[in-house]
Design an enzyme around this catalytic site. Structure first.
Site, PDB file in Angstrom:
ATOM      1  N   ILE A 697      38.902 -14.435 -13.907  1.00 53.42           N
ATOM      2  CA  ILE A 697      39.834 -14.421 -15.043  1.00 53.42           C
ATOM      3  C   ILE A 697      39.148 -14.760 -16.352  1.00 53.42           C
ATOM      4  O   ILE A 697      39.789 -14.818 -17.398  1.00 53.42           O
ATOM      5  CB  ILE A 697      40.999 -15.398 -14.811  1.00 53.42           C
ATOM      6  CG1 ILE A 697      40.483 -16.820 -14.579  1.00 53.42           C
ATOM      7  CG2 ILE A 697      41.883 -14.940 -13.671  1.00 53.42           C
ATOM      8  CD1 ILE A 697      41.590 -17.860 -14.465  1.00 53.42           C
ATOM      9  N   GLY A 700      32.540 -17.888 -19.363  1.00 53.87           N
ATOM     10  CA  GLY A 700      32.205 -18.781 -20.452  1.00 53.87           C
ATOM     11  C   GLY A 700      30.720 -18.933 -20.632  1.00 53.87           C
ATOM     12  O   GLY A 700      29.919 -18.181 -20.072  1.00 53.87           O
ATOM     13  N   SER A 702      28.707 -21.175 -19.571  1.00 53.51           N
ATOM     14  CA  SER A 702      27.915 -21.644 -18.444  1.00 53.51           C
ATOM     15  C   SER A 702      28.322 -21.036 -17.112  1.00 53.51           C
ATOM     16  O   SER A 702      27.757 -21.371 -16.087  1.00 53.51           O
ATOM     17  CB  SER A 702      28.025 -23.178 -18.348  1.00 53.51           C
ATOM     18  OG  SER A 702      29.380 -23.562 -18.227  1.00 53.51           O
ATOM     19  N   GLY A 703      29.320 -20.157 -17.090  1.00 54.70           N
ATOM     20  CA  GLY A 703      29.693 -19.570 -15.814  1.00 54.70           C
ATOM     21  C   GLY A 703      30.987 -18.804 -15.873  1.00 54.70           C
ATOM     22  O   GLY A 703      31.608 -18.670 -16.928  1.00 54.70           O
ATOM     23  N   LYS A 704      31.401 -18.293 -14.714  1.00 59.46           N
ATOM     24  CA  LYS A 704      32.652 -17.556 -14.600  1.00 59.46           C
ATOM     25  C   LYS A 704      33.763 -18.471 -14.104  1.00 59.46           C
ATOM     26  O   LYS A 704      33.518 -19.496 -13.468  1.00 59.46           O
ATOM     27  CB  LYS A 704      32.488 -16.389 -13.628  1.00 59.46           C
ATOM     28  CG  LYS A 704      31.651 -15.232 -14.164  1.00 59.46           C
ATOM     29  CD  LYS A 704      31.656 -14.054 -13.198  1.00 59.46           C
ATOM     30  CE  LYS A 704      30.891 -12.869 -13.785  1.00 59.46           C
ATOM     31  NZ  LYS A 704      30.926 -11.691 -12.874  1.00 59.46           N
ATOM     32  N   LYS A 723      35.601 -22.959 -11.603  1.00 57.02           N
ATOM     33  CA  LYS A 723      34.552 -22.654 -12.556  1.00 57.02           C
ATOM     34  C   LYS A 723      33.218 -22.669 -11.816  1.00 57.02           C
ATOM     35  O   LYS A 723      32.802 -23.704 -11.290  1.00 57.02           O
ATOM     36  CB  LYS A 723      34.542 -23.676 -13.687  1.00 57.02           C
ATOM     37  CG  LYS A 723      33.486 -23.414 -14.749  1.00 57.02           C
ATOM     38  CD  LYS A 723      33.614 -24.454 -15.859  1.00 57.02           C
ATOM     39  CE  LYS A 723      32.577 -24.229 -16.943  1.00 57.02           C
ATOM     40  NZ  LYS A 723      32.695 -25.227 -18.014  1.00 57.02           N
ATOM     41  N   ASP A 826      33.958 -30.263 -28.310  1.00 58.95           N
ATOM     42  CA  ASP A 826      34.219 -28.813 -28.353  1.00 58.95           C
ATOM     43  C   ASP A 826      35.721 -28.545 -28.309  1.00 58.95           C
ATOM     44  O   ASP A 826      36.193 -27.690 -27.562  1.00 58.95           O
ATOM     45  CB  ASP A 826      33.514 -28.115 -27.192  1.00 58.95           C
ATOM     46  CG  ASP A 826      33.388 -26.593 -27.429  1.00 58.95           C
ATOM     47  OD1 ASP A 826      33.533 -26.171 -28.590  1.00 58.95           O
ATOM     48  OD2 ASP A 826      33.159 -25.860 -26.458  1.00 58.95           O
TER      49      ASP A 826
END
Length: 995
Positions: A697, A700, A702-704, A723, A826
């Protein structure tokens, strides 16, 4: 009661308003000399919020902020709050037409500036709230004879007030309060000011003297503030001639006698402050001062009853009669006053019930009637107007159940009902986690019953419920809790293992309940605990050595339980003022530091305890070495080493097997390690099987991220968000650091507005973070991707405001409720996730930093965050504290109000800068707002949140508010929105009851 954050917000907003460009008619005969004088002022005083915007290239100085002209000539200089410190220059009075000069709230610290004597046309002079010192010159009358307003209040002026102060024939307002004037006040001279309408001499250390009868000559006075200036004697009858008074403040003096009848019958009096004197006698029974708004005659020695005529004061807002000797009942007519907001009658001898209609007809906010002899039930409609924030009724004889109107009393902050006879089940809505603003609940010594929710509100600071009939398990306590006393109830179950939520608690008393189980080893996290009482329960097991970490513990009572084993030697680290281990099953030698007479009664009825010498505690036996003790120890050590060896052998075999399996199939669940942070019903295999491309979905830095359906209880299922960090073989140190930061922080946090990390699954090749799934996705999706998705409807303003509040709660917990402080680094709309009811939670802690102590500035080795949200200092100074999150959250507020993205590659500057420029050029224009929320019903609150966003995105970190201040401001806007929208208020109330 004014809050400091409200004052700061108002001053900052006022400053913003002054920055707006002003226009005024100009004359073709405008003097070039005046233009140069103003430019000279700018060079002399330097940059300030207003002077910084004076344009030297513009010849139209009449359009400059803080300047007013008439026919092209300067007539007024308005420059408060500019941080000026250099003395007032003589050139200022070269503006010959200057009639109005306001330099208040600056940093002047010289003696009184006699240069203003040369401003010959001054009518208005305000130098208040500075630091002017020294004495006023005897020739103060050298000021302009046209002077109508002189304000020198809140400075450091000393000496006597010059007699020449009475030589201003046109003076209407004289404010000399809050200085250090001494000697006697020149009453005769001041009484010559026949035109005077405002007189303030309060808060000065004058010599004790009677109230000047001469003040009776000032028949035009509307405002007389003479508090805290050592006045003695009675209020003279001559003051009855002051028929125009709207305010009479004579509090904090040494006045005596009775309050004159004319005061109670004054036709125009609105504010009467006579508290903290020594007035005696009864209040007049004939009260006809029907214009009274504020009435405070507290802290005197008044007797008699409260007059029935108080029910005629229909404008009355504040009624303070506390700390007197009043008796009898409270007139029922007071309950019908339509504007009553604050009633304080505590510390009298009042009896009978409260007025039955109290709270039904007025926006009642504060009720304080403690320390009386009142009885009966609380009025049924006490909180029907949903404004009540304080109920303080302790030390009376109230009885019955609490009124149902408290169920929706969402503004309630303090509830103090202790030492009464209340009964019935305590309203569950008061424990509401989502909306509750309660900080203090003190209801001990009643007969309440009921149970707690799973988790108490995060903002509780004090909860005292001892000597009632509460039952059920101990709840998860709040992060800000300082005091929790629940002695002598029916609380059962075990002490929760997770105590991190109350790591700030100072006093904890659970004595006299039905608590079972053992004391958790995690008790050591309560390193602020000063007092702990767990006596009179059924707690078993051993005493944890972790008590040794509780360095500030001074009172410890574990008596009357079934504890066993030895007292840990770590108790030698403590310095206890009181200790009680009596009536347990403890064994062995008492730690050396506890073997003294100070603890002589601390170990009773523990027959297996002993001491090294009878000189320490005579009542206990001396420890005797057993012959076989060394053999016992040897046998135990051999058994221990054998067990450890067996475990290592088995572990090596299993590890080798798993290594082979991992080489064959990296997806084999045996090659993965699951670390859970909450109770789970699914396995790592359930998660791994769902990591397919059709479940992806998002992707990002650093990963999916995947949406995976897993088992949830018996036969049920649930969605989780997974994640997946990129292939671990290629994972650089920075991403590894991100991963460890997120696991470390989220695994420990328990807060309703922070996304929940369920578990971590790791192997040699990848790492997975499994979160609760947020069905409505991110705020960014609803604000900025609606057109692309097509199926999303615009968020209305109440929903946006609630999202802002929920998000602020999460950040507020991180900054103020967590120890150590957590900085997210962030914060952005895509990291604010929404559940099905649009409750927001903060997510993605990959860049979070933990500050080891408040105020630390942590340097970061590489810039993180997202452009458009990053505070300026984070980008180029690489310094991190909580204010970087405040800046980012301010950008989110601007997104919510304007509907614009934080940064658009097509724009020359980010949203924060765009908002600032638009505000400077157009002010608070409707064009600033997102089309979906341009509703007149919410316009004022929307602009207020927009302004708050600009304040949060200020360039200087020190000028930004804290998240606590931001949250309080948002809550105030929320309440105003509810007031303006009855329909939404009803739906909100329903939602609160259902939650």
């Amino acid at each position: 009661m004014a809050n400091s954050y409200c004052a700061s917000f108002f001053l900052f907003f006022t400053t913003l308003v002054f920055l707006l460009p002003r226009s005024c008619p100009q004359s073709t005969n405008q003097s070039g000399d005046e233009h140069q004088i103003l430019l000279g002022l700018k060079r002399y005083w330097g940059s300030s919020p207003v002077l910084g915007r004076w344009n030297p290239t513009s010849s139209d100085h009449c359009s400059w902020g803080g300047v007013t002209c008439k026919n092209g000539m300067v007539t007024a200089i308005f420059l408060p709050n500019q941080t000026f410190s250099k003395p007032i220059p003589p050139s200022l009075c070269h503006l010959k037409n200057l009639t109005y000069l306001d330099l208040s709230y600056n940093n002047f610290s010289t003696s009184f500036p006699t240069v203003v004597y040369n401003c010959s046309n001054l009518k208005y002079l305000d130098l208040s709230n500075n630091a002017f010192a020294g004495q006023l010159t005897a020739d103060i009358n050298s000021l302009s004879a046209k002077l109508e307003h002189l304000n020198l209040s809140a400075n450091h002026i000393t000496g006597k007030i010059p007699a020449s102060i009475g030589q201003f024939p046109m003076l209407k307002s004289l404010r000399l309060d809050t200085n250090q004037f001494e000697g006697s006040y020149p009453a005769q001279n001041i009484s010559n000011l026949a035109s005077l309408e405002v007189l303030t001499l309060a808060e000065n250390p004058f010599l004790p003297a009677p109230v000047p009868v001469e003040f009776g000559k000032l028949t035009r006075l509307t405002y007389l503030w003479v508090s805290g200036m050592n006045m003695t004697g009675e209020i003279p009858d001559s003051l009855s001639s002051l028929t125009e008074l709207s305010l009479l403040a004579m509090n904090n003096n040494m006045l005596q006698g009775t309050i004159p009848t004319w005061v109670w019958q004054h036709k125009k009096l609105q504010n009467l402050y006579l508290f903290s004197n020594s007035f005696t006698g009864e209040i007049s029974s004939n009260v006809t001062a029907v214009n009274l708004v504020d009435l405070d005659v507290s802290s005197n020695m008044l007797t008699g009853k409260i007059p029935d005529d108080f029910g005629k004061l229909i404008d009355l807002n504040l009624l303070f009669l506390y700390t007197n000797q009043l008796h009898g009942s409270i007139p029922p007519s007071i309950g019908f006053l339509p504007n009553l907001r604050d009633i304080r009658l505590f510390e009298n001898m009042l009896s009978g019930p409260l007025p039955p209609e109290l709270g039904k007809h007025s926006p009642l906010g504060n009720l304080e009637v403690c320390n009386n002899n009142l009885s009966g039930e609380l009025p049924a409609d006490l909180c029907s107007n949903r404004k009540l924030f304080d109920i303080v009724v302790f030390n009376n004889s109230f009885s019955g159940k609490l009124p149902e109107s408290l169920d929706g009393c969402y503004m309630l902050n303090n509830l103090m009902l202790y030492n009464n006879h209340f009964t019935g089940e305590f309203p569950k809505s008061i424990w509401s986690v989502v909306t509750n603003q309660l900080t203090t609940v003190m209801i001990q010594n009643n007969n309440f019953s009921g149970t707690f929710p799973t988790q108490l509100p995060w903002n509780f600071t004090r909860l005292e419920i001892s000597n009632n009939r509460f039952s059920g398990p101990i709840p998860t306590l709040a992060g800000k809790m300082k005091v929790f006393r629940a002695a002598n109830n029916l609380i059962s179950g075990e002490i929760p293992w997770d105590l991190t939520g109350i790591s700030q608690v100072i006093e904890l008393d659970l004595s006299g309940n039905q608590i079972t189980g053992s004391i958790p080893m995690t008790i050591g996290v309560l390193n602020h605990l000063n007092e702990l009482n767990l006596s009179g329960n059924q707690i078993s097991g051993t005493i944890p050595a972790a008590f040794g970490f509780m360095s500030v513990l001074t009172i410890l009572d574990l008596s009357s339980n079934v504890l066993s084993g030895e007292i840990p030697k770590d108790f030698n680290k403590l310095r206890l003022d009181f200790l009680n281990f009596s009536m347990n099953n403890l064994t062995g030698e008492i730690p050396t530091s506890l073997q003294n007479e100070a603890y002589g009664q601390s170990f009773l009825f523990n027959p297996a305890l002993c001491v090294s010498s009878n000189n320490s505690i005579p009542n206990l036996p001396i420890c005797r070495a057993r012959a076989n003790s060394s053999n016992d120890i040897s046998r135990r050590l051999i058994a221990l080493f054998f067990a450890l060896g067996s475990i290592m052998l088995v572990g090596s075999a299993v590890g080798g097997f798993l290594l082979l399996k991992g080489q064959k199939n990296s997806q084999d669940p045996l090659s993965w390690k699951l670390t859970q942070f909450h109770a789970l019903h699914f396995t790592e295999y359930d998660v791994l099987s769902g990591l397919c491309e059709q479940n992806c979905i998002g992707s990002g830095r650093s990963g999916k991220v995947y949406r995976v359906c897993v088992v949830d209880g018996e036969g049920g299922s649930r969605m989780v968000a997974v994640k997946k960090i990129w292939n671990m073989q290629n994972l650089d140190k920075k991403l590894e650091k991100d991963f460890l930061a997120e696991v470390q922080i989220l695994g420990e946090i328990r807060h309703t507005n922070i996304v929940k990390l369920l578990c971590c699954i790791s192997s040699s090749e990848a790492k997975l973070l499994v979160y609760e799934y947020m069905e409505n996705g991110s705020l960014d999706r609803w604000l900025h991707q609606r057109d692309r998705i097509g199926a999303l409807t615009p968020l209305d303003w109440p929903t946006r405001l609630q999202i802002a509040i929920y998000s602020a709660r999460g950040l507020c917990y991180m900054h103020h409720g967590s120890s150590p402080t957590i900085v997210h680094c962030d914060v952005k709309s895509s990291n604010i996730l929404l559940d099905p009811d649009f409750r927001a939670k903060i997510a993605d802690f990959g860049l979070a930093r933990i500050l080891l102590k408040a105020g630390d500035l942590g340097s970061v080795s590489a810039v993180g965050g997202t452009f458009g949200y990053m505070a300026p200092e984070y980008g180029y100074q690489r310094k991190v504290n909580e204010k970087v999150d405040v800046y980012s959250f301010g950008v989110v507020l601007l997104e919510l109000t304007t509907g614009r993205v934080a940064n658009d590659a097509g724009l020359e500057y980010c949203l924060a800068e765009w908002a600032w420029r638009q505000y400077q050029e157009y002010g608070l224009s409707i064009d600033l707002l997102d089309e979906g929320i341009q509703d007149p019903a919410y316009m004022e609150d929307t602009f207020a949140v927009f302004t708050l966003g600009m304040i949060c995105t200020g360039g200087q970190p020190s000028m930004r508010p804290s998240m606590k201040d931001v949250l309080h401001a948002l809550l105030r806007f929320e309440h105003k929105s509810l007031e303006r929208s009855p329909q939404h208020a009803v739906s909100e109330e329903t939602a609160l009851l259902e939650s």
